[in-house]
Design a protein around this motif. Structure first.
Motif, mmCIF file in Angstrom:
data_model
loop_
_atom_site.group_PDB
_atom_site.id
_atom_site.type_symbol
_atom_site.label_atom_id
_atom_site.label_comp_id
_atom_site.label_asym_id
_atom_site.label_seq_id
_atom_site.Cartn_x
_atom_site.Cartn_y
_atom_site.Cartn_z
ATOM 1 N N LYS A 4 0.925 -1.093 -0.082
ATOM 2 C CA LYS A 4 0.143 0.046 0.044
ATOM 3 C C LYS A 4 0.849 1.261 -0.027
ATOM 4 O O LYS A 4 0.469 2.382 -0.612
ATOM 5 C CB LYS A 4 -0.961 0.000 1.280
ATOM 6 N N THR A 5 2.125 1.233 0.482
ATOM 7 C CA THR A 5 2.683 2.371 0.593
ATOM 8 C C THR A 5 3.305 2.748 -0.839
ATOM 9 O O THR A 5 3.626 4.015 -1.188
ATOM 10 C CB THR A 5 4.129 1.945 1.444
ATOM 11 N N ASP A 39 1.669 3.601 7.713
ATOM 12 C CA ASP A 39 0.421 3.712 7.048
ATOM 13 C C ASP A 39 0.148 5.102 6.680
ATOM 14 O O ASP A 39 0.449 5.880 7.628
ATOM 15 C CB ASP A 39 -0.877 3.067 7.793
ATOM 16 N N GLU A 40 -0.475 5.573 5.660
ATOM 17 C CA GLU A 40 -0.464 6.708 5.364
ATOM 18 C C GLU A 40 -1.298 7.734 6.391
ATOM 19 O O GLU A 40 -1.040 8.923 6.647
ATOM 20 C CB GLU A 40 -1.285 7.227 3.993
ATOM 21 N N SER A 41 -2.210 6.941 7.043
ATOM 22 C CA SER A 41 -3.031 8.005 8.074
ATOM 23 C C SER A 41 -2.402 8.282 9.178
ATOM 24 O O SER A 41 -2.676 8.980 10.150
ATOM 25 C CB SER A 41 -4.202 6.943 8.475
ATOM 26 N N ARG A 80 1.356 8.810 9.098
ATOM 27 C CA ARG A 80 2.519 9.408 8.845
ATOM 28 C C ARG A 80 2.787 10.917 9.477
ATOM 29 O O ARG A 80 1.770 11.436 10.152
ATOM 30 C CB ARG A 80 2.836 9.585 7.197
ATOM 31 N N LYS A 81 4.094 11.172 9.724
ATOM 32 C CA LYS A 81 4.613 12.351 10.246
ATOM 33 C C LYS A 81 4.057 12.623 11.673
ATOM 34 O O LYS A 81 4.022 13.562 12.296
ATOM 35 C CB LYS A 81 3.959 13.537 9.367
#
Length: 159
Positions: free
Chosen positions: A38-39, A94-96, A98-99
């Motif tokens: 998914k990344t 997971d994108e949700s 990140r950071k």
């Protein structure tokens, strides 16, 4: 199984969910592979490779869960001829999530484990275009009060 709580969502986000870090298990392989796929930024290995990591190298790998859903993964190992080195192979978030410092938190969790008590170095391969990984390892070096150095590991013609 020991879980380490690391972060919570901020109050401005709709749900407050606890993130926790734990060692992976062989049964996590399918979910880990799906996360990495998914990344879209990393080579995806066979599920069997992730099963082996969860079975043979779980003490030097980590998964992060949010409400029982795997949202982060670090694969790492101690090379047989370098017992003072942790080689970090893959980091997926997971994108949700990140950071939020999740990759760094997983590595810190790994470093606290018994097999890592006598480590002196962390090695990783970072592609020249991967600024997120470079930033992660630079901040990790600051956390550990050490320096960050880059050198070539494999020549381009190996790929």
């Amino acid at each position: 199984m020991t879980k380490t709580a690391i972060l919570q969502k901020t109050e401005t986000e709709p749900q407050t969910a606890q993130l926790s870090i734990r060692m992976p298990e062989a049964k996590d392989a399918i979910t880990i592979r799906q996360l990495i796929d998914k990344t879209g930024a990393m080579d995806v290995n066979a599920e069997y490779a992730y099963m082996l990591l969860g079975e043979h190298f779980k003490e030097t790998c980590a998964v992060t869960e949010e409400d029982d859903r795997i949202v982060g993964f670090v694969s790492a190992y101690i090379p047989p001829n370098q017992p003072d080195v942790l080689f970090v192979w893959q980091i997926a978030v997971d994108e949700s999530c990140r950071k939020r410092g999740l990759g760094r938190a997983m590595i810190h969790d790994i470093l606290k484990r018994k097999p890592c008590q006598s480590l002196k170095y962390i090695h990783a391969t970072i592609s020249p275009s991967n600024s997120a990984s470079r930033s992660l390892f630079t901040s990790l070096a600051r956390d550990l009060d050490t320096s960050f150095h880059e050198q070539s590991m494999f020549p381009a013609d190996y790929f």
